[in-house]
Design a protein around this motif. Structure first.
Motif, mmCIF file in Angstrom:
data_model
loop_
_atom_site.group_PDB
_atom_site.id
_atom_site.type_symbol
_atom_site.label_atom_id
_atom_site.label_comp_id
_atom_site.label_asym_id
_atom_site.label_seq_id
_atom_site.Cartn_x
_atom_site.Cartn_y
_atom_site.Cartn_z
ATOM 1 N N ARG A 156 51.610 7.155 -66.612
ATOM 2 C CA ARG A 156 51.282 8.622 -67.254
ATOM 3 C C ARG A 156 52.091 9.603 -67.555
ATOM 4 N NH1 ARG A 156 48.585 13.616 -67.022
ATOM 5 N NH2 ARG A 156 48.363 13.202 -64.952
ATOM 6 N N PRO B 30 44.413 5.868 -67.330
ATOM 7 C CA PRO B 30 45.001 5.339 -68.525
ATOM 8 C C PRO B 30 45.261 6.196 -69.988
ATOM 9 C CG PRO B 30 44.353 3.789 -66.640
ATOM 10 C CD PRO B 30 43.646 5.203 -66.495
ATOM 11 N N SER C 86 49.007 3.647 -63.182
ATOM 12 C CA SER C 86 49.119 3.814 -63.831
ATOM 13 C C SER C 86 49.333 5.915 -64.328
ATOM 14 C CB SER C 86 48.007 4.131 -64.842
ATOM 15 O OG SER C 86 46.707 5.058 -63.628
ATOM 16 N N GLU C 87 48.933 5.850 -62.741
ATOM 17 C CA GLU C 87 49.208 7.287 -62.796
ATOM 18 C C GLU C 87 50.440 7.929 -62.366
ATOM 19 O OE1 GLU C 87 48.988 12.165 -62.288
ATOM 20 O OE2 GLU C 87 48.489 10.856 -63.633
ATOM 21 N N VAL D 53 50.082 11.353 -72.021
ATOM 22 C CA VAL D 53 52.040 11.548 -71.239
ATOM 23 C C VAL D 53 52.398 12.747 -70.822
ATOM 24 C CG1 VAL D 53 54.036 10.395 -72.152
ATOM 25 C CG2 VAL D 53 51.736 8.958 -72.460
ATOM 26 N N GLY E 217 54.576 7.799 -69.289
ATOM 27 C CA GLY E 217 54.275 6.400 -70.230
ATOM 28 C C GLY E 217 55.018 4.888 -70.708
ATOM 29 N N ARG F 144 44.628 9.533 -70.098
ATOM 30 C CA ARG F 144 45.290 10.246 -70.137
ATOM 31 C C ARG F 144 46.371 10.917 -71.390
ATOM 32 N NH1 ARG F 144 45.274 13.666 -65.342
ATOM 33 N NH2 ARG F 144 45.084 15.168 -66.009
ATOM 34 N N ARG G 237 48.449 1.557 -71.189
ATOM 35 C CA ARG G 237 46.971 1.936 -71.409
ATOM 36 C C ARG G 237 45.907 1.076 -70.571
ATOM 37 N NH1 ARG G 237 47.125 7.379 -72.355
ATOM 38 N NH2 ARG G 237 48.741 7.692 -73.862
#
Length: 159
Positions: A59, A152, A55-56, A156, A63, A154, A68
């Motif tokens: 991001r 997830p 997910s990082e 983008v 994205g 935070r 998310r």
């Protein structure tokens, strides 16, 4: 790929520390088996960590559709309920309720710490315990999980 590996290693380290905490709390009556330790604690920790690392990566790269949903990575810790005996134990004795708590703190804590939620959604978790040093470890573990689970949610970063 690198962030997935870093996430998996961090998740494994986190789950190992949680397992140490569980051993201290359980005391001399603890029985250890490979399936319980490796299959139901360490492996889900590595999986959750890898998902949060992914997910990082997503991001940072702008994205992606549906990324998310990775905020639900802590659900990997519900693998403990893959055993029918675990469900019976949860209902009859409450054993296993900690797994549910870890998942909820990870998901809700991640949301609360993400800086995307309204002020009313911020939650403070606390519990009294007789093992203060172990309580610090336990709550710091939950805080680390919540911080990682915030990824997830935070903002983008434009690619």
């Amino acid at each position: 790929m690198t962030l997935k590996i870093v996430g998996a290693v961090c998740g494994l380290a986190w789950a190992s520390s949680l397992r140490g905490y569980m051993a201290e709390v359980a005391g001399a009556g603890l029985t250890v088996d490979r399936l319980g330790t490796f299959g139901l604690i360490l492996l889900p920790g590595a999986v959750a960590g890898a998902l949060l690392g992914w997910s990082e990566y997503l991001r940072r790269s702008g994205g992606a559709r549906g990324w998310r949903w990775l905020a639900l990575a802590p659900l990997a810790f519900l693998a403990v309920f893959a055993s029918p005996d675990a469900i019976v134990a949860l209902v009859t004795t409450g054993n296993g309720g900690g797994a549910v708590e870890v998942v909820l703190v990870g998901i809700l804590g991640g949301y609360a710490l993400s800086s995307r939620e309204p002020t009313w959604a911020r939650v403070v978790w606390h519990r009294r315990t007789r093992h203060r040093s172990w309580a610090v470890q336990f709550f710091s573990l939950l805080a680390v999980l919540a911080l990682a689970s915030a990824i997830p949610h935070r903002k983008v970063i434009a690619a």
